[in-house]
Write an enzyme that holds these catalytic residues in place. Structure first.
Site, PDB file in Angstrom:
ATOM      1  N   ASP A  68      -1.663   4.540   3.277  1.00  0.00           N
ATOM      2  CA  ASP A  68      -1.085   5.836   3.021  1.00  0.00           C
ATOM      3  C   ASP A  68      -0.089   6.135   1.936  1.00  0.00           C
ATOM      4  O   ASP A  68      -0.346   7.063   1.173  1.00  0.00           O
ATOM      5  CB  ASP A  68      -0.454   6.593   4.363  1.00  0.00           C
ATOM      6  CG  ASP A  68      -1.358   6.482   5.461  1.00  0.00           C
ATOM      7  OD1 ASP A  68      -2.626   6.343   5.286  1.00  0.00           O
ATOM      8  OD2 ASP A  68      -0.715   6.668   6.699  1.00  0.00           O
TER       9      ASP A  68
HETATM   10  P1  NAP Z   1      -0.191   2.360   6.651  1.00  0.00           P
HETATM   11  O1  NAP Z   1      -0.840   3.670   6.109  1.00  0.00           O
HETATM   12  O2  NAP Z   1      -0.307   2.557   8.123  1.00  0.00           O
HETATM   13  O3  NAP Z   1      -1.196   1.330   6.323  1.00  0.00           O
HETATM   14  C1  NAP Z   1      -0.992   0.004   6.672  1.00  0.00           C
HETATM   15  C2  NAP Z   1      -2.389  -0.741   6.331  1.00  0.00           C
HETATM   16  O4  NAP Z   1      -1.889  -2.165   6.747  1.00  0.00           O
HETATM   17  C3  NAP Z   1      -3.482  -0.470   7.248  1.00  0.00           C
HETATM   18  O5  NAP Z   1      -4.439   0.374   6.541  1.00  0.00           O
HETATM   19  C4  NAP Z   1      -3.963  -1.916   7.589  1.00  0.00           C
HETATM   20  O6  NAP Z   1      -5.289  -2.018   7.206  1.00  0.00           O
HETATM   21  C5  NAP Z   1      -2.909  -2.898   7.029  1.00  0.00           C
HETATM   22  N1  NAP Z   1      -2.893  -4.250   7.934  1.00  0.00           N
HETATM   23  C6  NAP Z   1      -2.545  -3.890   9.377  1.00  0.00           C
HETATM   24  N2  NAP Z   1      -2.264  -5.432   9.637  1.00  0.00           N
HETATM   25  C7  NAP Z   1      -2.382  -5.963   8.579  1.00  0.00           C
HETATM   26  C8  NAP Z   1      -2.170  -7.398   8.232  1.00  0.00           C
HETATM   27  N3  NAP Z   1      -1.873  -8.486   9.415  1.00  0.00           N
HETATM   28  N4  NAP Z   1      -2.417  -7.970   7.087  1.00  0.00           N
HETATM   29  C9  NAP Z   1      -2.919  -7.064   6.181  1.00  0.00           C
HETATM   30  N5  NAP Z   1      -3.156  -6.064   6.337  1.00  0.00           N
HETATM   31  C10 NAP Z   1      -2.790  -5.418   7.428  1.00  0.00           C
HETATM   32  O7  NAP Z   1       0.996   1.824   6.196  1.00  0.00           O
HETATM   33  P2  NAP Z   1       2.085   2.333   4.947  1.00  0.00           P
HETATM   34  O8  NAP Z   1       1.500   2.407   3.728  1.00  0.00           O
HETATM   35  O9  NAP Z   1       3.184   1.424   5.084  1.00  0.00           O
HETATM   36  O10 NAP Z   1       2.116   3.823   5.433  1.00  0.00           O
HETATM   37  C11 NAP Z   1       3.066   4.376   6.487  1.00  0.00           C
HETATM   38  C12 NAP Z   1       2.503   5.506   7.139  1.00  0.00           C
HETATM   39  O11 NAP Z   1       3.090   5.422   8.533  1.00  0.00           O
HETATM   40  C13 NAP Z   1       2.637   6.777   6.604  1.00  0.00           C
HETATM   41  O12 NAP Z   1       1.720   7.256   6.940  1.00  0.00           O
HETATM   42  C14 NAP Z   1       3.952   7.200   7.375  1.00  0.00           C
HETATM   43  O13 NAP Z   1       4.307   8.497   7.554  1.00  0.00           O
HETATM   44  C15 NAP Z   1       3.775   6.655   8.858  1.00  0.00           C
HETATM   45  N6  NAP Z   1       4.806   6.400   9.540  1.00  0.00           N
HETATM   46  C16 NAP Z   1       6.133   5.890   8.821  1.00  0.00           C
HETATM   47  C17 NAP Z   1       7.394   5.882   9.707  1.00  0.00           C
HETATM   48  C18 NAP Z   1       8.641   5.331   9.215  1.00  0.00           C
HETATM   49  O14 NAP Z   1       9.716   5.793   9.404  1.00  0.00           O
HETATM   50  N7  NAP Z   1       8.620   4.446   7.975  1.00  0.00           N
HETATM   51  C19 NAP Z   1       7.393   5.934  11.212  1.00  0.00           C
HETATM   52  C20 NAP Z   1       5.950   6.333  11.861  1.00  0.00           C
HETATM   53  C21 NAP Z   1       4.913   6.521  10.989  1.00  0.00           C
HETATM   54  P3  NAP Z   1      -6.342  -3.302   8.008  1.00  0.00           P
HETATM   55  O15 NAP Z   1      -6.468  -2.739   9.338  1.00  0.00           O
HETATM   56  O16 NAP Z   1      -7.631  -2.907   7.201  1.00  0.00           O
HETATM   57  O17 NAP Z   1      -5.890  -4.684   7.851  1.00  0.00           O
END
Ligand code: NAP
Length: 471
Positions: A398
């Site tokens: 994201d």
């Molecule tokens: P993300 O958009 O959730 O994407 C994480 C990616 O990691 C997934 O597409 C997944 O794809 C991949 N993944 C999962 N396990 C994996 C593994 N073992 N090895 C390799 N890849 C793996 O993460 P982000 O870019 O860090 O963005 C964070 C999101 O979480 C935002 O939307 C944010 O608003 C939200 N959020 C943030 C917080 C905070 O405080 N930081 C709290 C709650 C929510 P695959 O399944 O294809 O592997």
């Protein structure tokens, strides 16, 4: 004398809590900050036990409660996965809220023990404090339980919305205020419990429409509420330190929420009104790669990645949630060290909401001893992507998605993103084509300068390290 000493000790504890917050504001000083917090809490507990009027039986009960609560806390904290911390925080906040409700009930039914009057004749000021502590505590409790259930996937993370929701919440909020006023005027037990029930319902209704990318802000807001609830209890108990500490938690939680909203380019009001991305999220998620005429995805091997990075001068690593899941931080640092030895400049780009809690990536990189000076915030690193040979995106999705800039219907529209696509080559390490937290497709996977490295983040990075060592 004992009272003066106890007040003095409270003052020292309050100063230590302020120093703790200051220390926690930077990774280099965060350990010291934690230490200040722990010493401050230790002093606060001892000073409370030594306060005049604390009978032997009371001390025994407090020590028993400390042993049970402290034991449970230590056990949970030692076993919890880093990735489950946000829901743990939400669960803990719910307990702060519930304790505010219990203290309010205790003060209402045994006012003599609190020195706030007699049954049926409680001082007006105390009724105000009590009802506010009760209302905020109950909202914090049920709101935190819903946040916990959403983050733990016990219920759908998608926003639950219905027509007239905001008006209903506004109406209930006004009704709550009216009940508080009526309760202060009458001291009625029925009104006390009506306030509790209404506030529990309001906490539930306020959090169900909030979904997806807004959850981090909500957890931080609930943190702030739990602080204000604690400050409310402090007034009821006439405990200066609880007032100060509650206000510190309340204010710092509110500031953190503000900073996070800024990081996501959202207004706090917009987040709190909830329902953000309801339709768009579903539509985009349902789109899931079936966008029709898309270029095929280019998949590469760890050897390909090693070869390209060996010849790169500037590499920007973008860690995300998947790195945390795979616990790939250590091997990632090894990779960075090897590339630096080859003469490349290696930096780490941190998005404010990468991972699942504020500072998630910073903590993991610090744990792996990545030098602080190599870790850059979004505003600082974004202009550098255009000069980078490689953007190495490991488990992030994201936070790199350009739909946030262009697609008004996207649930992440408006969130600032890391401009990885401006690098000459973009690697994405992830296990498949799944979307991230917000449930939206990322068109970067289909760009000509992107190479997907499919697999577990730790395993793929390990293979890159081996390939780098071989050559
Ligand atoms: P993300 O958009 O959730 O994407 C994480 C990616 O990691 C997934 O597409 C997944 O794809 C991949 N993944 C999962 N396990 C994996 C593994 N073992 N090895 C390799 N890849 C793996 O993460 P982000 O870019 O860090 O963005 C964070 C999101 O979480 C935002 O939307 C944010 O608003 C939200 N959020 C943030 C917080 C905070 O405080 N930081 C709290 C709650 C929510 P695959 O399944 O294809 O592997």
């Amino acid at each position: 004398m004992a009272a003066t000493l106890s007040t003095l000790a409270y003052l020292v504890a309050a100063v230590l809590f302020i120093l703790a917050l200051r220390g926690l504001s930077h990774p280099t000083t965060s350990r010291r900050g934690n230490l200040y917090g722990m010493v401050g809490m230790g002093i606060a507990i001892v000073a409370t036990l030594l306060r005049p009027g604390m009978g032997g039986g009371g001390i025994g009960l407090i020590i028993l409660a400390l042993a049970i609560g402290g034991g449970a806390g230590a056990y949970i904290a030692s076993r919890i996965q880093m990735t489950a911390l946000p829901q743990l925080v939400a669960a803990f906040h719910s307990l702060v809220g519930l304790s505010a409700v219990f203290v309010a009930a205790a003060a209402f039914y045994a006012p003599e023990s609190f020195g706030i009057g007699h049954a049926g004749e409680i001082h007006g000021g105390s009724l105000v404090e009590m009802s506010l502590g009760l209302a905020i505590g109950a909202i914090t409790f049920s709101g935190s339980v819903i946040a916990f259930a959403k983050l733990q996937a016990l219920m759908s993370g998608a926003p639950i919305t219905f027509k007239g929701q905001h008006w209903l919440n506004l109406g209930l909020g006004i009704l709550l205020l009216v009940l508080v006023i009526a309760f202060v005027a009458s001291g009625s037990a029925a009104l006390f419990w009506l306030i509790a029930i209404l506030a529990f319902a309001l906490g539930f209704l306020l959090i169900i429409p909030i979904g997806g990318a807004d959850m981090p802000v909500v957890v931080s807001m609930l943190n702030s509420y739990s602080g204000w609830a604690a400050a409310g209890i402090g007034f009821t108990l006439s405990n200066l330190l609880l007032i100060v500490t509650g206000a510190l938690v309340g204010a710092s939680g509110a500031i953190l929420s503000y900073i996070m909203c800024k990081g996501m380019n959202r207004s706090i009001i917009n987040v709190l009104l909830g329902g953000f991305g309801t339709d768009a999220g579903g539509a985009a998620a349902a789109g899931g790669g079936g966008g029709g005429e898309r270029a095929p995805v280019k998949a590469g091997s760890p050897e390909d990645a090693a070869y390209i990075m060996k010849n790169a001068q500037k590499i920007i690593v973008v860690p995300g949630y998947g790195m945390a899941v795979a616990q790939a931080q250590q091997v990632l640092r090894e990779m960075g060290d090897l590339l630096k030895k080859e003469g490349a400049q290696v930096e780490y780009a941190i998005h404010p909401v990468a991972g699942r809690m504020p500072g998630h990536m910073n903590v993991l990189l610090a744990e792996a001893n990545v030098p602080y000076e190599d870790v850059k915030e979004l505003e600082e690193i974004n202009p550098e992507f255009a000069e980078a040979d490689v953007a190495f995106v490991i488990g992030a999705n994201d936070v790199t998605n350009p739909a946030a800039k262009t697609d008004k219907s996207s649930p992440i529209y408006g969130m600032p993103i890391l401009d990885v696509e401006r690098a000459k080559t973009v690697f994405f390490i992830k296990r498949g084509m799944a979307s991230g937290y917000a449930g939206v497709d990322n068109e970067l996977f289909f760009r000509p300068n992107t190479m997907m490295l499919f697999g577990d983040a730790k395993k793929v990075t390990q293979e890159i390290v081996q390939a780098l060592q071989r050559d």
